[in-house]
Write a protein that holds these residues in place. Structure first.
Motif, short mmCIF file in Angstrom:
data_model
loop_
_atom_site.label_atom_id
_atom_site.label_comp_id
_atom_site.label_asym_id
_atom_site.label_seq_id
_atom_site.Cartn_x
_atom_site.Cartn_y
_atom_site.Cartn_z
N GLU A 146 28.30 -41.34 17.81
CA GLU A 146 27.77 -40.87 16.53
C GLU A 146 28.83 -40.90 15.43
O GLU A 146 28.59 -41.40 14.33
CB GLU A 146 27.23 -39.44 16.69
N LEU A 147 30.01 -40.38 15.76
CA LEU A 147 31.08 -40.32 14.74
C LEU A 147 31.49 -41.71 14.29
O LEU A 147 31.71 -41.95 13.10
CB LEU A 147 32.30 -39.59 15.31
N ASP A 188 32.73 -24.92 18.69
CA ASP A 188 32.31 -23.60 18.22
C ASP A 188 32.77 -22.52 19.19
O ASP A 188 32.06 -21.60 19.53
CB ASP A 188 30.77 -23.55 18.10
N TYR A 237 28.45 -32.82 10.66
CA TYR A 237 28.21 -33.35 12.02
C TYR A 237 28.19 -32.26 13.09
O TYR A 237 27.24 -32.17 13.86
CB TYR A 237 29.24 -34.45 12.37
N PRO A 238 29.24 -31.43 13.13
CA PRO A 238 29.19 -30.37 14.16
C PRO A 238 28.04 -29.39 13.94
O PRO A 238 27.46 -28.90 14.91
CB PRO A 238 30.53 -29.64 14.01
N LEU A 275 38.20 -30.69 13.65
CA LEU A 275 36.81 -31.18 13.77
C LEU A 275 36.29 -30.92 15.19
O LEU A 275 35.15 -30.47 15.37
CB LEU A 275 36.78 -32.68 13.43
N ARG A 281 24.86 -30.75 15.40
CA ARG A 281 24.88 -30.62 16.87
C ARG A 281 24.55 -29.19 17.29
O ARG A 281 23.82 -28.97 18.25
CB ARG A 281 26.29 -30.96 17.41
N ARG A 282 25.12 -28.24 16.55
CA ARG A 282 24.90 -26.84 16.90
C ARG A 282 23.43 -26.46 16.71
O ARG A 282 22.84 -25.78 17.53
CB ARG A 282 25.80 -25.95 16.04
N GLU A 321 28.84 -43.11 11.97
CA GLU A 321 28.78 -42.38 10.70
C GLU A 321 30.01 -42.65 9.84
O GLU A 321 29.90 -42.85 8.63
CB GLU A 321 28.64 -40.88 10.97
N ARG A 347 35.29 -27.44 15.64
CA ARG A 347 33.98 -27.15 15.02
C ARG A 347 32.85 -27.57 15.96
O ARG A 347 31.83 -26.90 16.05
CB ARG A 347 33.84 -27.89 13.69
N TYR A 348 33.04 -28.68 16.65
CA TYR A 348 32.02 -29.13 17.61
C TYR A 348 31.89 -28.12 18.74
O TYR A 348 30.80 -27.85 19.21
CB TYR A 348 32.40 -30.49 18.21
N TYR A 405 18.10 -37.11 13.20
CA TYR A 405 17.77 -35.69 13.42
C TYR A 405 16.48 -35.35 12.68
O TYR A 405 16.23 -35.86 11.59
CB TYR A 405 18.88 -34.78 12.89
N GLU A 414 21.53 -27.83 19.54
CA GLU A 414 21.73 -27.02 20.75
C GLU A 414 20.92 -25.74 20.69
O GLU A 414 20.45 -25.23 21.71
CB GLU A 414 23.21 -26.67 20.92
N THR A 458 31.94 -31.07 8.19
CA THR A 458 31.21 -29.82 8.37
C THR A 458 29.81 -30.11 8.92
O THR A 458 29.30 -29.39 9.77
CB THR A 458 31.08 -29.07 7.02
N PRO A 486 22.90 -38.46 9.82
CA PRO A 486 23.80 -37.59 9.06
C PRO A 486 24.22 -38.17 7.71
O PRO A 486 24.23 -37.47 6.71
CB PRO A 486 25.01 -37.45 9.99
#
Lengths: 127, 341
Positions: B44-45, B86, A67-68, B80, A71-72, B48, B83-84, A94, A75, A65, A47
């Motif tokens: 991961e976080l 969703d 990172y999620p 955050l 992941r999406r 990063e 957002r993960y 990725y 998925e 914005t 990332p």
């Protein structure tokens, strides 16, 4: 007093305009982010390197914005991810999947056509 | 430059090393995530964020300034996490919101009406001793039953919102002009009011049958005061027939609810409404035929030895289910004819 009222009301209107504009720009960018991300993931990237890569090309994206979103996309099957050790630190890489590549090609086609149409419409209007 | 683990006290305003603060931020974020996601996102976080901070430091910022900039750009850890996930951050979406509000209003109105009627009857029956205590129990019943009803309606609508299948969405997305109902009949205001009254009376009937069964009876007056109530229904066998009667009334409630919620009737809605009505009438009639819920001792309790009254009551109880069946058939037949016109 009149001057102050004008300044205050003027400031309010400016603030509202900025707020509306910010919201519209956000909406405009949101749809193009995925296209930009998919375009950069032919080779595996983590990332942080992706943020840098996009930023170097003029597209700033917030880490919160990205990172999620990655992941999406994973998925949804558009990206694959792997954990690798770099400088003794594990990093998540990725890369675009086969399904992602096909989706990207369609998206790109759509974007190019849309871009052409919108540019044409805007140019006609401005003439 | 690599982020150090050292504790730089001079700059450590929030308290802790840079790594500790990153850890705290990440932990706060993953706290809101499902367990299966946590480890992955945590790892991961952390990696990063460390890189982002290092990048800021390499650009000339101090460790904590770098950390502050990075975490500020990441935003609230809770947001955050959202957002993960969703996820749908609402219970009832715009598609069902107004229907939900309408159902809540109708049900609350019906509950208030039902309990008010029950309260009125209680006061009539025993005015002097029960007025104050009955009033408080009346108010608390409205609040308690109302809250429960709202809670159940909310749960049902939330479940509909959550488990709404993609097939329904596909159907909505693939909609074309050909999908317009062939025989659209706009529901008249008169019909809406009729259905609304139906909903209110169904809830009223459910409330009275299940909470005030003893009040449904023949009131015997003496010297201007109610002396006793002879129940119309057989309370001793209520456990046998009441559940079936409840189901029957529930079906009629659903039928009326559908009529209220529909802006127009197409063949599908008409079919569903008629189906519910048919099931309800069939259950109602069967319950009365099989369980005979009427009080067999009513006539003798009112006037012992009055054979005429006993015969009349016997005829009424025997004929009642068939009378309801006849009314139901006439109503359904009338609807079928008017729908096909």
């Amino acid at each position: 007093v009149i001057y102050i009222i004008i300044v205050v009301i003027g400031g309010e209107i400016m603030d509202q305009t900025t707020l509306i504009l910010d919201g519209l720009i956000l909406e405009l960018r949101r749809g193009t982010l995925i296209l930009s991300i998919l375009s950069q993931l032919n080779h595996k990237e983590y990332p942080y390197s992706l943020i840098k890569k996009l930023s170097d090309q003029g597209l700033d994206i917030q880490a919160g914005t990205l990172y999620p979103l990655l992941r999406r996309l994973e998925e949804q099957g558009l990206l694959d991810s792997t954990w690798d050790l770099v400088e003794n630190r594990p990093r998540r890489y990725y890369q675009i999947s086969n399904q992602g590549s096909s989706v990207y090609q369609q998206l790109k086609k759509e974007w190019l056509s849309l871009n052409q149409t919108i540019t044409q419409i805007i140019n006609q209007e401005e003439r | 430059m690599v982020v150090t683990q050292s504790n730089d006290n001079a700059n450590n305003k929030p308290g802790g090393t840079v790594m500790e603060l990153i850890e705290r931020y990440v932990s706060e974020c993953i706290r809101h995530l499902p367990t299966k996601m946590r480890d992955d996102v945590h790892q991961e976080l952390t990696v990063e964020l460390t890189h982002l901070v290092e990048d800021e430091i390499n650009s000339g910022a101090s460790e904590h300034m770098a950390l502050g900039n990075v975490l500020k750009s990441m935003g609230n850890p809770r947001v955050l996490a959202d957002r993960y996930l969703d996820k749908k951050a609402y219970l009832i979406g715009p598609r069902y919101y107004y229907t939900y509000l309408m159902v809540v209003k109708i049900v609350l109105l019906a509950i208030t009406l039902g309990l008010s009627v029950a309260f009125g009857i209680r006061i009539l029956f025993d005015f002097e001793t029960l007025l104050l205590s009955s009033f408080f129990s009346y108010i608390s019943s409205i609040v308690m039953v109302g809250l429960q009803a709202v809670a159940w309606i909310t749960i049902i609508f939330t479940l509909i919102e959550r488990f709404e299948t993609t097939e329904i969405m596909d159907e909505i997305d693939d909609w074309s002009i050909n999908d317009l109902p062939k025989s659209k009949k706009t529901v008249t205001k008169h019909k809406k009011v009729e259905s609304l009254l139906g909903v209110a009376f169904s809830i009223l009937a459910l409330l009275l049958l299940n909470t005030q069964l003893d009040l449904l009876g023949v009131y015997i007056f003496a010297q201007g005061q109610i002396q006793s109530i002879v129940p119309i229904l057989n309370m001793e066998t209520a456990t046998d027939w009441l559940p079936w009667l409840n189901i029957s009334i529930l079906f009629i409630l659903i039928k009326n609810g559908l009529q209220v919620a529909s802006a127009y009737y197409d063949r599908q809605i008409q079919g569903i409404i008629l189906f519910f009505q048919f099931i309800s009438i069939a259950l109602f009639v069967l319950t009365f035929v099989l369980y005979q819920p009427f009080n067999p001792l009513l006539a003798s309790s009112i006037a012992l030895g009055n054979q005429e009254l006993a015969n009349l009551w016997n005829n009424v109880t025997q004929g009642f289910p068939w009378f309801i069946l006849l009314l139901g058939i006439l109503d359904m037949g009338g609807q079928l004819i008017s729908n096909n016109r």
